[in-house]
Scaffold this motif. Sequence first.
Motif, PDB file in Angstrom:
ATOM      1  N   LYS A   1     -22.620  56.079  92.229  1.00 43.18           N
ATOM      2  CA  LYS A   1     -21.444  55.357  91.771  1.00 43.18           C
ATOM      3  C   LYS A   1     -20.230  55.597  92.651  1.00 43.18           C
ATOM      4  O   LYS A   1     -19.253  54.884  92.558  1.00 43.18           O
ATOM      5  CB  LYS A   1     -21.086  55.781  90.332  1.00 43.18           C
TER       6      LYS A   1
ATOM      7  N   HIS B   1     -15.733  53.912  93.660  1.00 44.13           N
ATOM      8  CA  HIS B   1     -14.552  54.635  93.207  1.00 44.13           C
ATOM      9  C   HIS B   1     -13.834  55.308  94.369  1.00 44.13           C
ATOM     10  O   HIS B   1     -13.142  56.294  94.187  1.00 44.13           O
ATOM     11  CB  HIS B   1     -14.947  55.696  92.166  1.00 44.13           C
TER      12      HIS B   1
ATOM     13  N   ALA C   1      -9.626  58.354  85.011  1.00 46.18           N
ATOM     14  CA  ALA C   1     -10.763  57.532  84.574  1.00 46.18           C
ATOM     15  C   ALA C   1     -12.019  57.880  85.358  1.00 46.18           C
ATOM     16  O   ALA C   1     -13.121  57.940  84.804  1.00 46.18           O
ATOM     17  CB  ALA C   1     -10.416  56.053  84.740  1.00 46.18           C
ATOM     18  N   ARG C   2     -11.874  58.111  86.655  1.00 45.25           N
ATOM     19  CA  ARG C   2     -13.026  58.459  87.490  1.00 45.25           C
ATOM     20  C   ARG C   2     -13.671  59.759  87.025  1.00 45.25           C
ATOM     21  O   ARG C   2     -14.893  59.932  87.109  1.00 45.25           O
ATOM     22  CB  ARG C   2     -12.577  58.584  88.949  1.00 45.25           C
TER      23      ARG C   2
ATOM     24  N   GLY D   1     -13.622  60.805  83.916  1.00 44.23           N
ATOM     25  CA  GLY D   1     -14.063  60.684  82.533  1.00 44.23           C
ATOM     26  C   GLY D   1     -13.032  61.064  81.494  1.00 44.23           C
ATOM     27  O   GLY D   1     -13.364  61.194  80.319  1.00 44.23           O
TER      28      GLY D   1
ATOM     29  N   GLU E   1     -14.030  54.677  81.755  1.00 44.51           N
ATOM     30  CA  GLU E   1     -14.525  54.586  83.137  1.00 44.51           C
ATOM     31  C   GLU E   1     -14.152  53.286  83.829  1.00 44.51           C
ATOM     32  O   GLU E   1     -13.931  53.265  85.047  1.00 44.51           O
ATOM     33  CB  GLU E   1     -16.052  54.763  83.128  1.00 44.51           C
ATOM     34  N   TRP E   2     -13.999  52.193  83.090  1.00 42.29           N
ATOM     35  CA  TRP E   2     -13.726  50.903  83.726  1.00 42.29           C
ATOM     36  C   TRP E   2     -12.368  50.871  84.410  1.00 42.29           C
ATOM     37  O   TRP E   2     -12.128  50.054  85.305  1.00 42.29           O
ATOM     38  CB  TRP E   2     -13.840  49.767  82.702  1.00 42.29           C
TER      39      TRP E   2
ATOM     40  N   SER F   1     -11.352  53.000  86.469  1.00 45.75           N
ATOM     41  CA  SER F   1     -11.475  53.604  87.799  1.00 45.75           C
ATOM     42  C   SER F   1     -12.082  52.657  88.830  1.00 45.75           C
ATOM     43  O   SER F   1     -12.308  53.054  89.976  1.00 45.75           O
ATOM     44  CB  SER F   1     -12.325  54.881  87.723  1.00 45.75           C
ATOM     45  N   LYS F   2     -12.347  51.425  88.454  1.00 42.97           N
ATOM     46  CA  LYS F   2     -12.917  50.474  89.404  1.00 42.97           C
ATOM     47  C   LYS F   2     -11.913  50.141  90.507  1.00 42.97           C
ATOM     48  O   LYS F   2     -10.732  49.945  90.247  1.00 42.97           O
ATOM     49  CB  LYS F   2     -13.331  49.187  88.681  1.00 42.97           C
TER      50      LYS F   2
ATOM     51  N   GLN G   1     -18.502  61.397  78.070  1.00 44.56           N
ATOM     52  CA  GLN G   1     -17.920  60.490  79.062  1.00 44.56           C
ATOM     53  C   GLN G   1     -17.636  61.213  80.368  1.00 44.56           C
ATOM     54  O   GLN G   1     -17.829  60.662  81.454  1.00 44.56           O
ATOM     55  CB  GLN G   1     -16.625  59.917  78.479  1.00 44.56           C
ATOM     56  N   ARG G   2     -17.218  62.474  80.292  1.00 47.23           N
ATOM     57  CA  ARG G   2     -16.950  63.249  81.505  1.00 47.23           C
ATOM     58  C   ARG G   2     -18.222  63.746  82.149  1.00 47.23           C
ATOM     59  O   ARG G   2     -18.307  63.883  83.371  1.00 47.23           O
ATOM     60  CB  ARG G   2     -16.014  64.421  81.172  1.00 47.23           C
TER      61      ARG G   2
ATOM     62  N   ALA H   1     -19.520  60.910  84.263  1.00 48.52           N
ATOM     63  CA  ALA H   1     -18.551  60.260  85.135  1.00 48.52           C
ATOM     64  C   ALA H   1     -19.042  60.244  86.574  1.00 48.52           C
ATOM     65  O   ALA H   1     -19.889  61.058  86.962  1.00 48.52           O
ATOM     66  CB  ALA H   1     -17.202  60.968  85.041  1.00 48.52           C
TER      67      ALA H   1
END
Length: 467
Positions: free
Chosen positions: A12, A16, A320-321, A323, A327-328, A330-331, A455-456, A459
């Motif tokens: 991923k 990022h 966000a990257r 977590g 997450e969205w 961090s795009k 979530q983290r 990430a």
Amino acid sequence: MKSESKNQHVGKVTHHELKQTLGTWQLWGIAVGLVISGEYFGWSYGWASAGTLGFVITAIFIAAMYTTFIFSFTELTTSIPHAGGPFAYARHAFGPTGGYLAGAATLVEFVFAPPAIALAIGAYLHVQFPGLEPKHAAMGAYLVFMALNIVGVQIAAAFELCVTLLAIFELLVFMGVVSPGFQWSNFTKGGWSGADTFSMGSFHGMFAAIPFAIWFFLAIEGVAMAAEEAKNPKRSIPIAYITGILTLVVLAIGVMVFAGAAGDWTKLSNINDPLPQAMKFIVGEHSGWMHMLVWLGLFGLVASFHGIILGYSRQIFALARAGYLPEWLSKVHPRFKTPHRAILAGGVVGIAAIYSDELIQFGGQTLTANIVTMSVFGAIVMYIISMLSLFKLRRVEPNMERPFRAPLFPVFPAFALVAAVICLATMVYFNFLVAIVFAIFLALGYVYFLLTRHQRETAPADVLLEE
């Protein structure tokens, strides 16, 4: 500490990544531009409580805090060049919870500062164009400069450098134009909280003026959030930080002294445009110099507004990257390589703040005053956590690569830490209701932090924190 930062989703990372394009001059432009609106408005309110001489002492104390802080903070920035800035340093030193506290505080500082500046831009444009609603103009400023930040960091940084140079030029012109009328007696008259002599009561005014002295330098640390986009962060960031803080100290002292010595400073202590009003003392209301100052004054506001948008977007992106936020956010834009969703998200919050009079206007303070105070709370808490992180990393990771080491360690970071604690205590005392709101914000964020551990763990890989 590593458990939450580890992850297996290395694939991923490419979605990022930020593009490394910024040079030393551009970083200097960001450092000074982030702050320079503070030289144009806000600081003169400190005269109302402390007087000119009392505020000089307060401003020197705050300048010393920021100077020692930046020299110390640069060690962290060059050791861990990460878009999260303080969040990354605290996470490295104290684990996920430390990262949350620093990240949340930084987010408050950088998300709440832009709407205050946008309102100032709107008020300025309203003076020039009375039919233009200030809040609509403020929203328009958001839309324009969010778009500019999305198009590309290289373009955004070049624009920032240009408007910063213009803003500095204007401040120098202001000092030159008012210099013929410079009288030190104007500056010193009633200089101790309205009195001609110092008394114990002067201390109260000097402490009350601390937030307005902080406004002189607030947000310079935002350069750290451009670290991943710097071509050679270990060399360029120290140069940008050190020359930036020195530039701002000289400008702050010059603007304050020349404005106060131009005439009756009490007429400047409760207004948003002290420089044009000070110039009126010397050249009159209809002078060509006066019109130039009013129009070019917009550049100082724009420089800070534009720069802080860059700062808040990188903080949202980094959180966000890792977590700490969805997450969205961090795009990165596939074409421009900028965190476009983070830019827009911070803008939505800022625009909502601009139109939230009834929610934010409380405690007898104006909307702008409460927004500024909230931003300062975030900054001071972040400064404290950052200095604690520096001490912790010096102790537990003595062999970490440190391209720049804080001079006079531990004196510099210790002074910055103690000064920041004094500022925080003062802020709570004089702004208790805003302090409660700030604490509630951190508490609600911490609940979200506790509920999003998974979530983290999933990430995207954050290699700079894995080293």
